[in-house]
Scaffold this motif. Sequence first.
Motif, PDB file in Angstrom:
ATOM      1  N   LYS A 128      -9.399  50.958 117.118  1.00  0.00           N
ATOM      2  CA  LYS A 128      -8.062  51.453 117.462  1.00  0.00           C
ATOM      3  C   LYS A 128      -7.498  52.395 116.391  1.00  0.00           C
ATOM      4  CE  LYS A 128      -5.666  47.427 115.651  1.00  0.00           C
ATOM      5  NZ  LYS A 128      -4.841  46.275 115.978  1.00  0.00           N
ATOM      6  N   LEU A 129      -8.114  52.410 115.209  1.00  0.00           N
ATOM      7  CA  LEU A 129      -7.677  53.301 114.130  1.00  0.00           C
ATOM      8  C   LEU A 129      -8.538  54.558 114.010  1.00  0.00           C
ATOM      9  CD1 LEU A 129      -6.908  50.663 111.348  1.00  0.00           C
ATOM     10  CD2 LEU A 129      -5.307  51.755 112.934  1.00  0.00           C
ATOM     11  N   ASP A 130      -9.451  54.786 114.955  1.00  0.00           N
ATOM     12  CA  ASP A 130     -10.376  55.923 114.872  1.00  0.00           C
ATOM     13  C   ASP A 130      -9.662  57.250 114.615  1.00  0.00           C
ATOM     14  OD1 ASP A 130     -12.706  54.511 115.108  1.00  0.00           O
ATOM     15  OD2 ASP A 130     -13.160  55.164 117.151  1.00  0.00           O
ATOM     16  N   PHE A 131      -8.638  57.561 115.388  1.00  0.00           N
ATOM     17  CA  PHE A 131      -7.993  58.867 115.275  1.00  0.00           C
ATOM     18  C   PHE A 131      -7.176  58.978 113.993  1.00  0.00           C
ATOM     19  CE2 PHE A 131      -8.653  58.203 119.843  1.00  0.00           C
ATOM     20  CZ  PHE A 131      -9.591  59.201 120.038  1.00  0.00           C
ATOM     21  N   ARG A 132      -6.554  57.892 113.575  1.00  0.00           N
ATOM     22  CA  ARG A 132      -5.826  57.889 112.305  1.00  0.00           C
ATOM     23  C   ARG A 132      -6.799  58.075 111.143  1.00  0.00           C
ATOM     24  NH1 ARG A 132      -2.190  52.845 111.094  1.00  0.00           N
ATOM     25  NH2 ARG A 132      -1.724  53.294 113.241  1.00  0.00           N
ATOM     26  N   ASN A 133      -7.941  57.393 111.204  1.00  0.00           N
ATOM     27  CA  ASN A 133      -8.945  57.530 110.144  1.00  0.00           C
ATOM     28  C   ASN A 133      -9.566  58.919 110.129  1.00  0.00           C
ATOM     29  OD1 ASN A 133      -8.631  54.919 109.132  1.00  0.00           O
ATOM     30  ND2 ASN A 133     -10.041  54.082 110.629  1.00  0.00           N
ATOM     31  N   LEU A 134      -9.802  59.494 111.308  1.00  0.00           N
ATOM     32  CA  LEU A 134     -10.332  60.853 111.372  1.00  0.00           C
ATOM     33  C   LEU A 134      -9.346  61.836 110.755  1.00  0.00           C
ATOM     34  CD1 LEU A 134     -12.496  62.838 112.264  1.00  0.00           C
ATOM     35  CD2 LEU A 134     -11.448  62.841 114.548  1.00  0.00           C
ATOM     36  N   ARG A 135      -8.062  61.690 111.048  1.00  0.00           N
ATOM     37  CA  ARG A 135      -7.035  62.567 110.467  1.00  0.00           C
ATOM     38  C   ARG A 135      -7.017  62.404 108.949  1.00  0.00           C
ATOM     39  NH1 ARG A 135      -5.904  66.918 110.613  1.00  0.00           N
ATOM     40  NH2 ARG A 135      -5.746  66.789 112.844  1.00  0.00           N
ATOM     41  N   PHE A 136      -7.073  61.156 108.453  1.00  0.00           N
ATOM     42  CA  PHE A 136      -7.072  60.910 107.018  1.00  0.00           C
ATOM     43  C   PHE A 136      -8.257  61.618 106.352  1.00  0.00           C
ATOM     44  CE2 PHE A 136      -8.477  58.641 103.258  1.00  0.00           C
ATOM     45  CZ  PHE A 136      -7.306  58.577 102.519  1.00  0.00           C
ATOM     46  N   CYS A 137      -9.447  61.485 106.949  1.00  0.00           N
ATOM     47  CA  CYS A 137     -10.643  62.114 106.371  1.00  0.00           C
ATOM     48  C   CYS A 137     -10.506  63.632 106.323  1.00  0.00           C
ATOM     49  CB  CYS A 137     -11.882  61.732 107.170  1.00  0.00           C
ATOM     50  SG  CYS A 137     -12.364  60.008 106.969  1.00  0.00           S
ATOM     51  N   LEU A 138     -10.047  64.228 107.406  1.00  0.00           N
ATOM     52  CA  LEU A 138      -9.933  65.688 107.450  1.00  0.00           C
ATOM     53  C   LEU A 138      -8.852  66.209 106.509  1.00  0.00           C
ATOM     54  CD1 LEU A 138     -10.455  66.470 111.224  1.00  0.00           C
ATOM     55  CD2 LEU A 138     -12.100  66.645 109.360  1.00  0.00           C
ATOM     56  N   ASP A 139      -7.806  65.414 106.295  1.00  0.00           N
ATOM     57  CA  ASP A 139      -6.726  65.838 105.399  1.00  0.00           C
ATOM     58  C   ASP A 139      -7.063  65.645 103.919  1.00  0.00           C
ATOM     59  OD1 ASP A 139      -5.194  66.559 107.572  1.00  0.00           O
ATOM     60  OD2 ASP A 139      -3.897  64.792 107.506  1.00  0.00           O
ATOM     61  N   ASN A 140      -8.036  64.776 103.624  1.00  0.00           N
ATOM     62  CA  ASN A 140      -8.292  64.421 102.239  1.00  0.00           C
ATOM     63  C   ASN A 140      -9.683  64.766 101.708  1.00  0.00           C
ATOM     64  OD1 ASN A 140      -5.804  62.848 101.261  1.00  0.00           O
ATOM     65  ND2 ASN A 140      -6.179  62.073 103.320  1.00  0.00           N
ATOM     66  N   TYR A 141     -10.572  65.174 102.593  1.00  0.00           N
ATOM     67  CA  TYR A 141     -11.932  65.498 102.179  1.00  0.00           C
ATOM     68  C   TYR A 141     -12.372  66.797 102.834  1.00  0.00           C
ATOM     69  CZ  TYR A 141     -11.895  60.621 100.779  1.00  0.00           C
ATOM     70  OH  TYR A 141     -11.568  59.428 100.202  1.00  0.00           O
ATOM     71  N   GLU A 142     -13.216  67.525 102.142  1.00  0.00           N
ATOM     72  CA  GLU A 142     -13.740  68.778 102.673  1.00  0.00           C
ATOM     73  C   GLU A 142     -15.073  68.501 103.368  1.00  0.00           C
ATOM     74  OE1 GLU A 142     -15.335  72.970 100.903  1.00  0.00           O
ATOM     75  OE2 GLU A 142     -13.614  72.026  99.933  1.00  0.00           O
ATOM     76  N   ALA A 143     -15.169  68.915 104.612  1.00  0.00           N
ATOM     77  CA  ALA A 143     -16.403  68.712 105.373  1.00  0.00           C
ATOM     78  C   ALA A 143     -17.364  69.869 105.112  1.00  0.00           C
ATOM     79  CB  ALA A 143     -16.094  68.620 106.856  1.00  0.00           C
ATOM     80  N   ASP A 144     -18.642  69.546 104.933  1.00  0.00           N
ATOM     81  CA  ASP A 144     -19.668  70.564 104.710  1.00  0.00           C
ATOM     82  C   ASP A 144     -20.338  70.997 106.004  1.00  0.00           C
ATOM     83  OD1 ASP A 144     -19.327  70.615 101.942  1.00  0.00           O
ATOM     84  OD2 ASP A 144     -20.703  68.933 101.673  1.00  0.00           O
ATOM     85  N   CYS A 145     -20.406  70.079 106.978  1.00  0.00           N
ATOM     86  CA  CYS A 145     -21.031  70.412 108.248  1.00  0.00           C
ATOM     87  C   CYS A 145     -20.467  69.509 109.340  1.00  0.00           C
ATOM     88  CB  CYS A 145     -22.548  70.285 108.176  1.00  0.00           C
ATOM     89  SG  CYS A 145     -23.124  68.600 107.956  1.00  0.00           S
ATOM     90  N   LEU A 146     -20.648  69.942 110.562  1.00  0.00           N
ATOM     91  CA  LEU A 146     -20.278  69.153 111.730  1.00  0.00           C
ATOM     92  C   LEU A 146     -21.522  69.024 112.581  1.00  0.00           C
ATOM     93  CD1 LEU A 146     -18.203  67.753 113.575  1.00  0.00           C
ATOM     94  CD2 LEU A 146     -17.764  70.001 114.600  1.00  0.00           C
TER      95      LEU A 146
END
Length: 86
Positions: A4-22
Amino acid sequence: MPKKLDFRNLRFCLDNYEADCLFIRLIGAKGGTIKVDENLEGRKLDFHKKSSGLSLLIDSENVFHFPLKDYKLDTVKGFSLYFIFL
């Protein structure tokens, strides 16, 4: 993490970490079909959740859409996030 926290956790990750690939693939035997495989160096990954589903965007361009009708909170299926540290 609770589903139930998937979307909140995804937002946290994108706001706080830089993604190298998708990298997105279907779940299935032998790895499943690859849907997205993008290098994100110098690019911005984001998402929008609407009633029609979850859209993943690179530099504001939609690269993947997941219908929320296929996402049920009462099942074990959901999203997996993988982090690789080098």
